[in-house]
Scaffold this motif. Sequence first.
Motif, PDB file in Angstrom:
ATOM      1  N   ASN A 545      94.022 -40.167  54.541  1.00  0.00           N
ATOM      2  CA  ASN A 545      93.126 -40.700  55.579  1.00  0.00           C
ATOM      3  C   ASN A 545      91.647 -40.552  55.248  1.00  0.00           C
ATOM      4  OD1 ASN A 545      92.365 -37.979  56.228  1.00  0.00           O
ATOM      5  ND2 ASN A 545      94.130 -37.789  57.564  1.00  0.00           N
ATOM      6  N   SER A 546      91.335 -39.980  54.094  1.00  0.00           N
ATOM      7  CA  SER A 546      89.929 -39.680  53.816  1.00  0.00           C
ATOM      8  C   SER A 546      89.080 -40.943  53.709  1.00  0.00           C
ATOM      9  CB  SER A 546      89.820 -38.863  52.521  1.00  0.00           C
ATOM     10  OG  SER A 546      90.406 -39.559  51.437  1.00  0.00           O
ATOM     11  N   SER A 547      89.615 -41.995  53.110  1.00  0.00           N
ATOM     12  CA  SER A 547      88.816 -43.212  52.959  1.00  0.00           C
ATOM     13  C   SER A 547      88.583 -43.898  54.294  1.00  0.00           C
ATOM     14  CB  SER A 547      89.510 -44.172  51.995  1.00  0.00           C
ATOM     15  OG  SER A 547      90.775 -44.563  52.497  1.00  0.00           O
ATOM     16  N   ILE A 548      89.553 -43.782  55.198  1.00  0.00           N
ATOM     17  CA  ILE A 548      89.384 -44.392  56.520  1.00  0.00           C
ATOM     18  C   ILE A 548      88.283 -43.683  57.291  1.00  0.00           C
ATOM     19  CG2 ILE A 548      90.516 -44.746  58.747  1.00  0.00           C
ATOM     20  CD1 ILE A 548      93.072 -45.319  57.282  1.00  0.00           C
ATOM     21  N   VAL A 549      88.282 -42.355  57.251  1.00  0.00           N
ATOM     22  CA  VAL A 549      87.237 -41.599  57.935  1.00  0.00           C
ATOM     23  C   VAL A 549      85.877 -41.919  57.332  1.00  0.00           C
ATOM     24  CG1 VAL A 549      86.402 -39.289  58.477  1.00  0.00           C
ATOM     25  CG2 VAL A 549      88.854 -39.767  58.561  1.00  0.00           C
ATOM     26  N   ASN A 550      85.832 -42.019  56.024  1.00  0.00           N
ATOM     27  CA  ASN A 550      84.584 -42.391  55.358  1.00  0.00           C
ATOM     28  C   ASN A 550      84.081 -43.741  55.845  1.00  0.00           C
ATOM     29  OD1 ASN A 550      83.660 -44.270  52.888  1.00  0.00           O
ATOM     30  ND2 ASN A 550      82.726 -42.253  52.651  1.00  0.00           N
ATOM     31  N   SER A 551      84.964 -44.724  55.922  1.00  0.00           N
ATOM     32  CA  SER A 551      84.563 -46.069  56.360  1.00  0.00           C
ATOM     33  C   SER A 551      84.077 -46.062  57.803  1.00  0.00           C
ATOM     34  CB  SER A 551      85.743 -47.033  56.210  1.00  0.00           C
ATOM     35  OG  SER A 551      86.143 -47.143  54.864  1.00  0.00           O
ATOM     36  N   VAL A 552      84.762 -45.310  58.664  1.00  0.00           N
ATOM     37  CA  VAL A 552      84.376 -45.270  60.071  1.00  0.00           C
ATOM     38  C   VAL A 552      82.955 -44.723  60.230  1.00  0.00           C
ATOM     39  CG1 VAL A 552      84.843 -44.135  62.278  1.00  0.00           C
ATOM     40  CG2 VAL A 552      86.723 -45.135  60.968  1.00  0.00           C
ATOM     41  N   LEU A 553      82.657 -43.614  59.554  1.00  0.00           N
ATOM     42  CA  LEU A 553      81.339 -42.992  59.689  1.00  0.00           C
ATOM     43  C   LEU A 553      80.234 -43.860  59.086  1.00  0.00           C
ATOM     44  CD1 LEU A 553      82.255 -39.277  58.851  1.00  0.00           C
ATOM     45  CD2 LEU A 553      81.567 -40.172  61.073  1.00  0.00           C
ATOM     46  N   VAL A 554      80.470 -44.365  57.890  1.00  0.00           N
ATOM     47  CA  VAL A 554      79.436 -45.165  57.218  1.00  0.00           C
ATOM     48  C   VAL A 554      79.192 -46.472  57.966  1.00  0.00           C
ATOM     49  CG1 VAL A 554      78.862 -46.401  55.100  1.00  0.00           C
ATOM     50  CG2 VAL A 554      79.880 -44.115  54.974  1.00  0.00           C
ATOM     51  N   ASP A 555      80.256 -47.124  58.394  1.00  0.00           N
ATOM     52  CA  ASP A 555      80.092 -48.386  59.118  1.00  0.00           C
ATOM     53  C   ASP A 555      79.350 -48.178  60.433  1.00  0.00           C
ATOM     54  OD1 ASP A 555      81.426 -49.582  57.075  1.00  0.00           O
ATOM     55  OD2 ASP A 555      83.331 -49.817  58.153  1.00  0.00           O
ATOM     56  N   TYR A 556      79.631 -47.061  61.100  1.00  0.00           N
ATOM     57  CA  TYR A 556      78.946 -46.789  62.365  1.00  0.00           C
ATOM     58  C   TYR A 556      77.449 -46.566  62.132  1.00  0.00           C
ATOM     59  CZ  TYR A 556      77.919 -44.686  66.914  1.00  0.00           C
ATOM     60  OH  TYR A 556      77.384 -44.410  68.152  1.00  0.00           O
ATOM     61  N   VAL A 557      77.132 -45.819  61.083  1.00  0.00           N
ATOM     62  CA  VAL A 557      75.722 -45.572  60.772  1.00  0.00           C
ATOM     63  C   VAL A 557      75.014 -46.882  60.443  1.00  0.00           C
ATOM     64  CG1 VAL A 557      74.171 -44.520  59.081  1.00  0.00           C
ATOM     65  CG2 VAL A 557      76.031 -43.169  60.069  1.00  0.00           C
ATOM     66  N   LYS A 558      75.625 -47.717  59.641  1.00  0.00           N
ATOM     67  CA  LYS A 558      74.991 -48.977  59.254  1.00  0.00           C
ATOM     68  C   LYS A 558      74.835 -49.928  60.429  1.00  0.00           C
ATOM     69  CE  LYS A 558      76.322 -48.905  54.383  1.00  0.00           C
ATOM     70  NZ  LYS A 558      77.022 -49.599  53.283  1.00  0.00           N
ATOM     71  N   ALA A 559      75.713 -49.817  61.414  1.00  0.00           N
ATOM     72  CA  ALA A 559      75.637 -50.713  62.567  1.00  0.00           C
ATOM     73  C   ALA A 559      74.690 -50.202  63.647  1.00  0.00           C
ATOM     74  CB  ALA A 559      77.032 -50.922  63.159  1.00  0.00           C
ATOM     75  N   ASN A 560      74.456 -48.881  63.707  1.00  0.00           N
ATOM     76  CA  ASN A 560      73.721 -48.325  64.838  1.00  0.00           C
ATOM     77  C   ASN A 560      72.487 -47.519  64.454  1.00  0.00           C
ATOM     78  OD1 ASN A 560      75.705 -48.774  67.330  1.00  0.00           O
ATOM     79  ND2 ASN A 560      76.970 -48.122  65.592  1.00  0.00           N
ATOM     80  N   MET A 561      72.244 -47.302  63.178  1.00  0.00           N
ATOM     81  CA  MET A 561      71.105 -46.506  62.761  1.00  0.00           C
ATOM     82  C   MET A 561      70.161 -47.325  61.876  1.00  0.00           C
ATOM     83  SD  MET A 561      71.382 -43.563  64.185  1.00  0.00           S
ATOM     84  CE  MET A 561      72.665 -42.977  65.308  1.00  0.00           C
ATOM     85  N   ARG A 562      68.900 -46.940  61.879  1.00  0.00           N
ATOM     86  CA  ARG A 562      67.865 -47.668  61.154  1.00  0.00           C
ATOM     87  C   ARG A 562      68.055 -47.526  59.647  1.00  0.00           C
ATOM     88  NH1 ARG A 562      62.310 -45.196  62.210  1.00  0.00           N
ATOM     89  NH2 ARG A 562      62.934 -45.722  64.343  1.00  0.00           N
ATOM     90  N   ARG A 563      67.819 -48.647  58.975  1.00  0.00           N
ATOM     91  CA  ARG A 563      67.830 -48.620  57.516  1.00  0.00           C
ATOM     92  C   ARG A 563      66.482 -48.146  57.016  1.00  0.00           C
ATOM     93  NH1 ARG A 563      70.613 -53.161  53.746  1.00  0.00           N
ATOM     94  NH2 ARG A 563      70.588 -51.948  51.800  1.00  0.00           N
ATOM     95  N   GLY A 564      66.498 -47.169  56.120  1.00  0.00           N
ATOM     96  CA  GLY A 564      65.246 -46.571  55.689  1.00  0.00           C
ATOM     97  C   GLY A 564      64.397 -47.469  54.820  1.00  0.00           C
ATOM     98  N   LYS A 565      65.007 -48.314  54.042  1.00  0.00           N
ATOM     99  CA  LYS A 565      64.269 -49.180  53.130  1.00  0.00           C
ATOM    100  C   LYS A 565      64.228 -50.602  53.684  1.00  0.00           C
ATOM    101  CE  LYS A 565      64.761 -48.530  48.782  1.00  0.00           C
ATOM    102  NZ  LYS A 565      65.311 -48.471  47.401  1.00  0.00           N
ATOM    103  N   ASP A 566      63.035 -51.173  53.714  1.00  0.00           N
ATOM    104  CA  ASP A 566      62.857 -52.547  54.187  1.00  0.00           C
ATOM    105  C   ASP A 566      63.246 -53.496  53.051  1.00  0.00           C
ATOM    106  OD1 ASP A 566      62.198 -54.911  55.354  1.00  0.00           O
ATOM    107  OD2 ASP A 566      60.059 -54.453  55.617  1.00  0.00           O
ATOM    108  N   MET A 567      64.406 -54.122  53.167  1.00  0.00           N
ATOM    109  CA  MET A 567      64.930 -54.966  52.104  1.00  0.00           C
ATOM    110  C   MET A 567      64.157 -56.272  51.944  1.00  0.00           C
ATOM    111  SD  MET A 567      67.323 -53.227  50.734  1.00  0.00           S
ATOM    112  CE  MET A 567      68.160 -54.474  49.751  1.00  0.00           C
ATOM    113  N   SER A 568      63.401 -56.636  52.976  1.00  0.00           N
ATOM    114  CA  SER A 568      62.633 -57.886  52.860  1.00  0.00           C
ATOM    115  C   SER A 568      61.518 -57.767  51.819  1.00  0.00           C
ATOM    116  CB  SER A 568      62.043 -58.268  54.228  1.00  0.00           C
ATOM    117  OG  SER A 568      61.149 -57.261  54.685  1.00  0.00           O
TER     118      SER A 568
END
Length: 753
Positions: A545-568
């Motif tokens: 289950n380790s990869s599933i937990v990893n995906s859940v946490l990372v996906d949540y951060v990417k969806a709800n937290m600010r990205r530090g680097k401005d990709m534009s």
Amino acid sequence: MATSAKELGKKIIGYPERVVPVVTVKDWFSQFNRNPIQQAINYVVGLFPIIGWISRYNLGWLTGDVIAGLTVGIVLVPQGMSYAQIATLPVQYGLYSSFVGVLIYCFFATSKDVSIGPVAVMSLTVSQIIAHVDDAHPGKWEGPEIATTVAFICGFIVLGIGLLRLGWLVEFIPAPAVSGFMTGSAINIASGQVPGLMGITGFNTRAATYLVIIDTLKGLPITTRDAAFGLTGLFALYAIRILCDFFTKRYPRRARVFFFISVFRNAFVIVMLTIASWLYTRHRGGTKGKFPIKILGTVPAGLQHVGQPTIDPELVSALAGELPVATIILLLEHIAISKSFGRVNNYKINPNQELIAIGVTNTIGSCFGAYPATGSFSRSALKSKSGVRTPAAGILSAIVVIVALYGLTPAFFWIPNAGLSAIIIHAVADLVASPRQVYSYWRVSPLEFLIWAAAVLVTIFSTIEIGVYVSVCVSLALLLIRVAHPRGYFLGKITLRTDAPGSKDQRDVFVPLARDGMTNPDIKVSPPAPGVIVYRFEESYLYPNSSIVNSVLVDYVKANMRRGKDMSNVKLSDRPWNDPGPRQADAAYEQERNSGLPDIHAVVLDFSTVSHIDTTATQALIDTRNEIERWADHPVEFHFASILSPWIRRALVAGGFGLGTPSSRAPHEIAAVVPYRDGLGDRQLSDLRQNVREHADDIETGLSTSAQGKESINSFGIETTGYAPLLPLDTPFFHLDLESAVRAAESGLELRS
């Protein structure tokens, strides 16, 4: 030179510069080294549970054991002969198994209620094994030789499992799976006995259940006079039981009398049918001995096959493929029954010792010509209700069987086969799960209800062997799915207050932010401070289950937290191929949306339900940290609450967790213990921790530069009040409970802002 070699060795294996005290392998081995001689003595003595109670045996126990033993013996004789017919063996082999089972088991038993002997499901399995071997090697071995070999090999396997203390393997098969193949097997056996009950012949009664039922219905027009004996016996068995149950409720003071009348119905019906058969057939046998109904015929008196069993290696090879299912049934049925009666009668059985008892019983039984024996539910229930006090009741049952073997075999000649079929049908009908029991499976776990249904259907439409394998495999698959797909929740906080008048007590608890079907959906859950994530997963953290937990946490951060680097502001050629960022036309909108999100500061993981963590999961957690920090473009704190095991702490420390310097002055968890006696009470803890580095080591990304200068959450002064830290000071990001972990993460966020 030695020092240089040592330093080189440490460098090669990646030995950490900063050593944090953790649990060691030596600590684990130390728990097994406590007085090994005494442990060996206890092991040997434990093989013979009779030693623990035989010295306290008394007349009060003797009375209960005599009644129960004689009662079971009277029932065991007709049942043993009937089950031998299911196994396609001469009836005396059922009596051999009955005698050895009840006699040997009492010396090794940890259950006073279980009665060992021939049972319907095991007998049907033996018949299928005999048919399988005979089809592959026609006429090479007789049925009794095959059955005895199965008893010896299966008994030896089960004995080995018990001696090696591997009884926990049985726990991988849940109760619904056992009930499922038992129900399917009971239906299979009952349908196969109906032709014998009615005197119908001309087809294979051991084919798939649905085929037997169809052929039986087709054969009804050719029913013979055997049906008069079979149907009468079956009706009498049920009539006596129903009437006894009725009068027990009507006259509760006479309940015990009606109980024993009901108990003896098998023996009573067999005696009546035998007398009727003798009266009807004694002058109708003709010169060739062909009787108008099928009767048992000659039954050899006594124990005819005592001696060393002959184990043919070629025969063992021929039936090797059938041994797993026979072994599974042998131990599963017995353990399920013994646990059930231990639970009902308030005592605890030892599964390993029960396996030893079964193994010894069948291994010794092969020296008497017995075929495989295991625990019988119906006889065990009878033994329990008869007031048995100790396993010694089996000795009385063995006496009844041996008396029948040596003194009653002439009378067995006239027993009608249809009467034995009636006893079998009556006995196995109780193995079919009741609607109430099946509905309880659905109420508790619909998935396990499906396992039960699958086991029943596969057994009915194929064979017991396939039914057993399907129930076991589906159960293990469900277990793996549950491990590989654990539940997990992102948590928020609510405040609970007591409703007692004048009380101002309140406390904070953490519940899922999303609806979980448990908490009141009308109550608003407050999320943690912006930039803090609290997550709980409800399973051990392991490689499935380790990869599933990893995906859940990372996906949540990417969806709800600010990205530090401005990709534009990053050239298209410099952007990663799998994360191109926003298009030029959407850059302004995406930048505005991103700036409105909170900046991730800390991740709090609730480990209160995590009992194990392995290497793969630790690496996945490191990967999670790296991915989140790359997204945030700055270090992120990882806090852990309620770590249950020192081995989990060891794994996390090895992964570089828990060692970082937190950004907070929140107090560490402390609790009152014995006062300090070494004069250290007036010194600062920070003074005592001279070897603690100022920032955290990350084995994947190196030193966290942004953490420099932050003060440890644990570096506060100890007053002379008799208090001391509860958790080790060198892992400040490991917290006693979730509330303190979240408080530490949020306070660090406040200091940062």
